[in-house]
Design a protein around this motif. Structure first.
Motif, PDB file in Angstrom:
ATOM      1  N   GLY A 104      -6.426  57.466  -8.341  1.00 18.20           N
ATOM      2  CA  GLY A 104      -7.069  56.795  -9.470  1.00 18.20           C
ATOM      3  C   GLY A 104      -6.024  56.172 -10.381  1.00 18.20           C
ATOM      4  O   GLY A 104      -6.159  55.020 -10.801  1.00 18.20           O
ATOM      5  N   GLN A 105      -4.968  56.929 -10.657  1.00 17.60           N
ATOM      6  CA  GLN A 105      -3.913  56.391 -11.518  1.00 17.60           C
ATOM      7  C   GLN A 105      -3.166  55.265 -10.814  1.00 17.60           C
ATOM      8  O   GLN A 105      -2.759  54.292 -11.441  1.00 17.60           O
ATOM      9  N   LEU A 106      -3.010  55.431  -9.510  1.00 15.60           N
ATOM     10  CA  LEU A 106      -2.379  54.377  -8.715  1.00 15.60           C
ATOM     11  C   LEU A 106      -3.135  53.065  -8.881  1.00 15.60           C
ATOM     12  O   LEU A 106      -2.545  52.009  -9.133  1.00 15.60           O
ATOM     13  N   VAL A 107      -4.450  53.149  -8.776  1.00 10.77           N
ATOM     14  CA  VAL A 107      -5.242  51.924  -8.877  1.00 10.77           C
ATOM     15  C   VAL A 107      -5.177  51.353 -10.294  1.00 10.77           C
ATOM     16  O   VAL A 107      -5.048  50.146 -10.479  1.00 10.77           O
ATOM     17  N   VAL A 108      -5.215  52.227 -11.293  1.00  9.02           N
ATOM     18  CA  VAL A 108      -5.145  51.736 -12.668  1.00  9.02           C
ATOM     19  C   VAL A 108      -3.826  50.991 -12.905  1.00  9.02           C
ATOM     20  O   VAL A 108      -3.805  49.873 -13.417  1.00  9.02           O
ATOM     21  N   PHE A 109      -2.719  51.618 -12.498  1.00 11.99           N
ATOM     22  CA  PHE A 109      -1.429  50.943 -12.646  1.00 11.99           C
ATOM     23  C   PHE A 109      -1.350  49.694 -11.766  1.00 11.99           C
ATOM     24  O   PHE A 109      -0.794  48.679 -12.168  1.00 11.99           O
ATOM     25  N   GLY A 110      -1.914  49.800 -10.578  1.00 11.62           N
ATOM     26  CA  GLY A 110      -1.904  48.657  -9.669  1.00 11.62           C
ATOM     27  C   GLY A 110      -2.628  47.467 -10.265  1.00 11.62           C
ATOM     28  O   GLY A 110      -2.111  46.343 -10.259  1.00 11.62           O
ATOM     29  N   VAL A 111      -3.805  47.716 -10.799  1.00  8.74           N
ATOM     30  CA  VAL A 111      -4.572  46.629 -11.413  1.00  8.74           C
ATOM     31  C   VAL A 111      -3.803  46.062 -12.597  1.00  8.74           C
ATOM     32  O   VAL A 111      -3.694  44.842 -12.768  1.00  8.74           O
ATOM     33  N   ALA A 112      -3.212  46.953 -13.399  1.00  8.19           N
ATOM     34  CA  ALA A 112      -2.460  46.486 -14.570  1.00  8.19           C
ATOM     35  C   ALA A 112      -1.318  45.567 -14.134  1.00  8.19           C
ATOM     36  O   ALA A 112      -1.103  44.510 -14.719  1.00  8.19           O
ATOM     37  N   LEU A 113      -0.612  45.963 -13.085  1.00  3.57           N
ATOM     38  CA  LEU A 113       0.531  45.147 -12.668  1.00  3.57           C
ATOM     39  C   LEU A 113       0.095  43.882 -11.946  1.00  3.57           C
ATOM     40  O   LEU A 113       0.770  42.859 -12.006  1.00  3.57           O
ATOM     41  N   LEU A 114      -1.061  43.952 -11.299  1.00  2.00           N
ATOM     42  CA  LEU A 114      -1.596  42.733 -10.684  1.00  2.00           C
ATOM     43  C   LEU A 114      -1.928  41.718 -11.776  1.00  2.00           C
ATOM     44  O   LEU A 114      -1.563  40.536 -11.701  1.00  2.00           O
ATOM     45  N   LEU A 115      -2.594  42.215 -12.806  1.00  6.21           N
ATOM     46  CA  LEU A 115      -2.926  41.321 -13.923  1.00  6.21           C
ATOM     47  C   LEU A 115      -1.646  40.811 -14.584  1.00  6.21           C
ATOM     48  O   LEU A 115      -1.566  39.654 -14.988  1.00  6.21           O
ATOM     49  N   THR A 116      -0.650  41.674 -14.671  1.00  5.11           N
ATOM     50  CA  THR A 116       0.637  41.257 -15.222  1.00  5.11           C
ATOM     51  C   THR A 116       1.206  40.074 -14.450  1.00  5.11           C
ATOM     52  O   THR A 116       1.757  39.135 -15.030  1.00  5.11           O
ATOM     53  N   SER A 117       1.071  40.141 -13.114  1.00  4.33           N
ATOM     54  CA  SER A 117       1.588  39.042 -12.300  1.00  4.33           C
ATOM     55  C   SER A 117       0.933  37.732 -12.716  1.00  4.33           C
ATOM     56  O   SER A 117       1.604  36.709 -12.864  1.00  4.33           O
ATOM     57  N   PHE A 118      -0.380  37.790 -12.906  1.00  5.87           N
ATOM     58  CA  PHE A 118      -1.082  36.565 -13.292  1.00  5.87           C
ATOM     59  C   PHE A 118      -0.632  36.102 -14.675  1.00  5.87           C
ATOM     60  O   PHE A 118      -0.410  34.911 -14.912  1.00  5.87           O
ATOM     61  N   VAL A 119      -0.476  37.061 -15.572  1.00  3.05           N
ATOM     62  CA  VAL A 119      -0.032  36.716 -16.921  1.00  3.05           C
ATOM     63  C   VAL A 119       1.350  36.067 -16.862  1.00  3.05           C
ATOM     64  O   VAL A 119       1.620  35.060 -17.519  1.00  3.05           O
ATOM     65  N   THR A 120       2.219  36.651 -16.030  1.00  2.00           N
ATOM     66  CA  THR A 120       3.568  36.099 -15.891  1.00  2.00           C
ATOM     67  C   THR A 120       3.512  34.661 -15.401  1.00  2.00           C
ATOM     68  O   THR A 120       4.174  33.769 -15.951  1.00  2.00           O
ATOM     69  N   LEU A 121       2.699  34.448 -14.369  1.00  2.00           N
ATOM     70  CA  LEU A 121       2.602  33.088 -13.816  1.00  2.00           C
ATOM     71  C   LEU A 121       2.067  32.112 -14.854  1.00  2.00           C
ATOM     72  O   LEU A 121       2.585  31.000 -15.007  1.00  2.00           O
ATOM     73  N   ALA A 122       1.060  32.577 -15.589  1.00  2.00           N
ATOM     74  CA  ALA A 122       0.504  31.699 -16.620  1.00  2.00           C
ATOM     75  C   ALA A 122       1.548  31.404 -17.679  1.00  2.00           C
ATOM     76  O   ALA A 122       1.714  30.264 -18.126  1.00  2.00           O
ATOM     77  N   GLY A 123       2.276  32.454 -18.063  1.00  2.00           N
ATOM     78  CA  GLY A 123       3.315  32.290 -19.085  1.00  2.00           C
ATOM     79  C   GLY A 123       4.378  31.305 -18.642  1.00  2.00           C
ATOM     80  O   GLY A 123       4.796  30.432 -19.405  1.00  2.00           O
ATOM     81  N   LEU A 124       4.791  31.442 -17.388  1.00  2.00           N
ATOM     82  CA  LEU A 124       5.837  30.546 -16.879  1.00  2.00           C
ATOM     83  C   LEU A 124       5.349  29.107 -16.879  1.00  2.00           C
ATOM     84  O   LEU A 124       6.090  28.174 -17.207  1.00  2.00           O
ATOM     85  N   GLN A 125       4.089  28.937 -16.511  1.00  2.00           N
ATOM     86  CA  GLN A 125       3.550  27.577 -16.506  1.00  2.00           C
ATOM     87  C   GLN A 125       3.500  27.003 -17.915  1.00  2.00           C
ATOM     88  O   GLN A 125       3.778  25.833 -18.134  1.00  2.00           O
ATOM     89  N   TRP A 126       3.183  27.887 -18.846  1.00  2.00           N
ATOM     90  CA  TRP A 126       3.153  27.454 -20.243  1.00  2.00           C
ATOM     91  C   TRP A 126       4.546  27.019 -20.702  1.00  2.00           C
ATOM     92  O   TRP A 126       4.709  26.056 -21.425  1.00  2.00           O
ATOM     93  N   VAL A 127       5.560  27.763 -20.208  1.00  2.00           N
ATOM     94  CA  VAL A 127       6.935  27.402 -20.546  1.00  2.00           C
ATOM     95  C   VAL A 127       7.291  26.042 -19.936  1.00  2.00           C
ATOM     96  O   VAL A 127       8.099  25.293 -20.485  1.00  2.00           O
ATOM     97  N   GLY A 128       6.656  25.739 -18.806  1.00  2.00           N
ATOM     98  CA  GLY A 128       6.933  24.448 -18.171  1.00  2.00           C
ATOM     99  C   GLY A 128       7.623  24.592 -16.825  1.00  2.00           C
ATOM    100  O   GLY A 128       8.173  23.628 -16.302  1.00  2.00           O
ATOM    101  N   VAL A 129       7.599  25.828 -16.283  1.00  2.00           N
ATOM    102  CA  VAL A 129       8.227  26.064 -14.985  1.00  2.00           C
ATOM    103  C   VAL A 129       7.193  25.812 -13.889  1.00  2.00           C
ATOM    104  O   VAL A 129       6.059  26.258 -14.006  1.00  2.00           O
ATOM    105  N   SER A 130       7.603  25.111 -12.847  1.00  2.00           N
ATOM    106  CA  SER A 130       6.678  24.979 -11.730  1.00  2.00           C
ATOM    107  C   SER A 130       6.800  26.233 -10.873  1.00  2.00           C
ATOM    108  O   SER A 130       7.908  26.585 -10.432  1.00  2.00           O
ATOM    109  N   VAL A 131       5.689  26.944 -10.694  1.00  2.00           N
ATOM    110  CA  VAL A 131       5.779  28.296 -10.149  1.00  2.00           C
ATOM    111  C   VAL A 131       5.514  28.372  -8.653  1.00  2.00           C
ATOM    112  O   VAL A 131       5.562  29.458  -8.084  1.00  2.00           O
ATOM    113  N   SER A 132       5.243  27.246  -8.034  1.00  2.00           N
ATOM    114  CA  SER A 132       4.778  27.306  -6.645  1.00  2.00           C
ATOM    115  C   SER A 132       5.753  28.060  -5.740  1.00  2.00           C
ATOM    116  O   SER A 132       5.349  28.851  -4.904  1.00  2.00           O
ATOM    117  N   LYS A 133       7.061  27.865  -5.962  1.00  2.00           N
ATOM    118  CA  LYS A 133       8.031  28.496  -5.067  1.00  2.00           C
ATOM    119  C   LYS A 133       8.299  29.963  -5.394  1.00  2.00           C
ATOM    120  O   LYS A 133       8.850  30.691  -4.571  1.00  2.00           O
TER     121      LYS A 133
END
Ligand SMILES: Nc1ncnc2c1ncn2[C@@H]1O[C@H](COP(=O)(O)OP(=O)(O)OP(=O)(O)O)[C@@H](O)[C@H]1O
Ligand SMILES: [Mg+2]
Lengths: 296, 307
Positions: A104-133
């Protein structure tokens, strides 16, 4: 086992544990993106380098503490509250309960870090980095963080099953974290520095360090995490010439080339394996203890 | 069927011997009051039954399944037995962030009760324990009595054949206690077995068929309340307090008599001697004005036993 999982997952959601984790991460990341924007970093390789540096320092530190604290209160707090006596008086086994809880804790942390990945990608795009690579690398980075967190949680579980009072176990957890995160790596690095062979190339030095860390810090999740990430760059040796007062001198120099987290994980497969194996070992110790302890 | 069999159970916590060769038997269909002073080992017994603490020696059978012997629990049998048992712990908190409905739902899942049935049972039980009105309020905001009711409710979700309750009535107001006793009686009517611990005799008196008294980890008495009283009277004797119209000379009386002041006497005898007492007083040329026979209260019996 499934019931323990359901219960823990529901707790993670309802007590907003998940959101706490996520909020901490995002709170940590926002200044990073701001800095990147100010520095006008738009190159994707530079950007991922910043993210990696940030992960292996700030994020690892805070998430590591969070994980070990979550783990350290997992069992003893439930004994204090009495909820575990209710749970285990039902038609479930102890083994199923603790493994379910951990998942259960694994999934909670997993979901949190998955969402973090999306947040990171969004943040980078906001900065102006092309994230495709670097999209895959952002996810891999968070997978590595997750593995490291899971090991810290498992260490927390050991503390939680050996230290009866949840208050005391919090202190113990912080102490253990300090030892694993700072103290022992410092001692090992110092020892390594004393015996360092001369004339190593950058790649050789990296490998040498990794070897040392594998041998003497195999039990420290944060040490394994940083040793893996040390291999994201490939160092190429170049001979350079320089003219000083009309004479030409040649010297060795290195160019660091970003080779990706995938490459780092392959190159440090042993250390990735250690993250997983040691998690299982720690969880095994905690489970062994849990199956024998009085729950009062 | 014997619902609970405990044989020579020994449980030591580090240096405290909490159970010292406890043996007891709870037959089907009875309400069994497990009495003992603080620290006697009541909770330890109950926790041992459910595999929540590990005894060192002895044997435990629950609903015909052997769950513990030779220092080991049989997890398979224990899980099977637990499916048919409801347990209410002593001072435990439930998940504060859940409502009664959610609490009963998650606990119902532990027994793999299908959703529709879970909901139906939850409604029945919450109405039974008077929490239906607050079914969607967070437990964190509940009073002690409400929490206690929810603790009972969660023990009932699987419609258990055996209810094991650890001090279920502490913390309840008189109405709550009366309702609780009513629920216990209804359970018995429905053919269930109830095993509950208490150190308060009033909680036991009107509901229990059988009482077991545990002191220092050993069962020192196990019988119906009537039998216990009768036995006690036999041993301790009748105590009669009389008041006469003038002083009486007791020197030739066969009983032990203590003067209590102005023409009042306490007479103690192993048998009922009310008639003989009248005759004796009359033979001394006096009259009895008032006579009071003191029945032992359960409290007195208990205090004597515990000493
Ligand atoms: N974790 C523990 N460590 C050491 N001793 C313990 C522990 N738990 C209980 N004991 C001791 O075991 C004995 C029996 O305790 P237990 O809780 O079973 O008594 P009880 O009859 O339920 O009492 P109460 O009426 O107070 O609930 C007591 O002497 C208690 O001090
Ligand atoms: Mg108790």
């Amino acid at each position: 086992m499934f019931w323990g999982f359901q219960l823990e997952f529901m707790k993670g959601m309802r007590t907003k544990k998940l959101w706490a984790v996520l909020l901490i991460i995002i709170g940590l990341y926002i200044p990073v993106f701001y800095l990147m924007k100010q520095e006008d970093i738009t190159n994707e390789l530079e950007a991922i380098a910043v993210m990696i540096r940030f992960s292996s320092q700030t994020a690892l530190f805070f998430l590591g503490i969070l994980a070990i604290i979550f783990g350290a209160g997992a069992i003893n707090k439930e004994i204090e509250d009495g909820t575990i006596r209710i749970a285990l008086s039902k038609s479930v086994t102890r083994l199923g309960y603790i493994l379910g809880k951990y998942s259960g804790q694994l999934v909670v942390f997993g979901v949190a870090l998955l969402l973090t990945s999306f947040v990171t990608l969004a943040g980078l795009q906001w900065v102006g980095v092309s994230v495709s690579k670097i999209t895959a690398d952002v996810f891999l980075l968070n997978v590595l963080l997750l593995l490291t967190m899971l090991e810290f949680i498992a260490i927390g579980y050991i503390i939680s099953t050996f230290v009866r009072s949840s208050g005391a176990s919090l202190g113990v957890a912080l102490g253990v974290f300090f030892i694993l995160y700072v103290l022992l790596p410092t001692v090992v690095s110092y020892e390594m520095g004393k015996n360092l062979p001369e004339n190593l190339s950058m790649e050789e030095l990296n490998d040498y360090t990794a070897n040392y860390y594998t041998k003497y810090l195999f039990y420290s999740p944060s040490a394994q995490f940083s040793v893996i990430l040390d291999a994201v760059n490939e160092y190429k040796e170049v001979t350079k010439t320089i003219e000083i007062n009309g004479e030409t001198h040649t010297y060795r120099d290195y160019t660091a080339e970003y080779a990706g987290i995938g490459r780092a994980m392959r190159k440090r497969a042993v250390n990735v394996a250690l993250l997983v194996v040691m998690t299982l070992v720690y969880l095994g110790i905690a489970t062994w203890r849990f199956l024998r302890m009085d729950l009062r | 069927m014997i619902m609970i069999t405990v044989e020579n159970l020994v449980k030591a916590y580090k240096d405290v011997r909490a159970l010292d060769g406890l043996t007891l038997r709870v037959p089907h269909g009875v309400v069994y009051g497990f009495l003992g002073p603080n620290g006697a080992g009541k909770s330890t017994t109950i926790l041992s039954l459910l595999g929540l603490v590990f005894p060192q020696e002895g044997r435990i059978e629950l609903l015909g399944e052997e769950v513990f012997r030779d220092g080991k629990f049989n997890e398979g049998n224990l899980v099977k037995a637990k499916a048919r048992i409801g347990y209410m712990p002593e001072h435990a908190t439930l998940w504060e962030f859940l409502t009664p409905m959610q609490t009963l739902d998650i606990i119902g899942r532990a027994f793999r009760i299908p959703k529709a049935e879970r909901e139906k049972r939850a409604e029945e039980i919450l109405k039974l324990v008077n929490l239906w009105e607050v079914r969607n309020k967070k437990v964190g905001k509940f009073s002690k009595g409400m929490r206690q009711r929810l603790l009972l409710a969660q023990a009932l979700i699987n419609d258990p054949e055996l209810l094991i309750l650890d001090e279920p009535m502490t913390g309840l107001d008189p109405t709550g206690i009366a309702e609780f006793k009513e629920i216990i009686r209804e359970q018995r009517k429905a053919g269930k077995t109830v095993f509950f611990s208490s150190h308060i005799l009033a909680h036991v008196e009107e509901v229990c068929d059988t009482v077991g008294v545990i002191v220092k980890g050993r069962l020192i008495l196990e019988d119906s309340i009537e039998n216990i009283k009768r036995e006690f009277l036999k041993k301790a004797g009748y105590t009669i307090i009389i008041e006469t119209n003038r002083p009486v000379d007791w020197s030739s009386a066969p009983w032990s008599v203590t003067p209590l002041g102005e023409n009042r006497y306490r007479v103690v005898s192993p048998e009922d001697i009310r008639e003989e007492l009248h005759d004796y007083v009359a033979s001394q040329g006096a009259k009895i004005l008032t006579m009071q026979v003191k029945e032992p209260t359960l409290e007195e019996i208990f205090l004597k036993l515990v000493k």
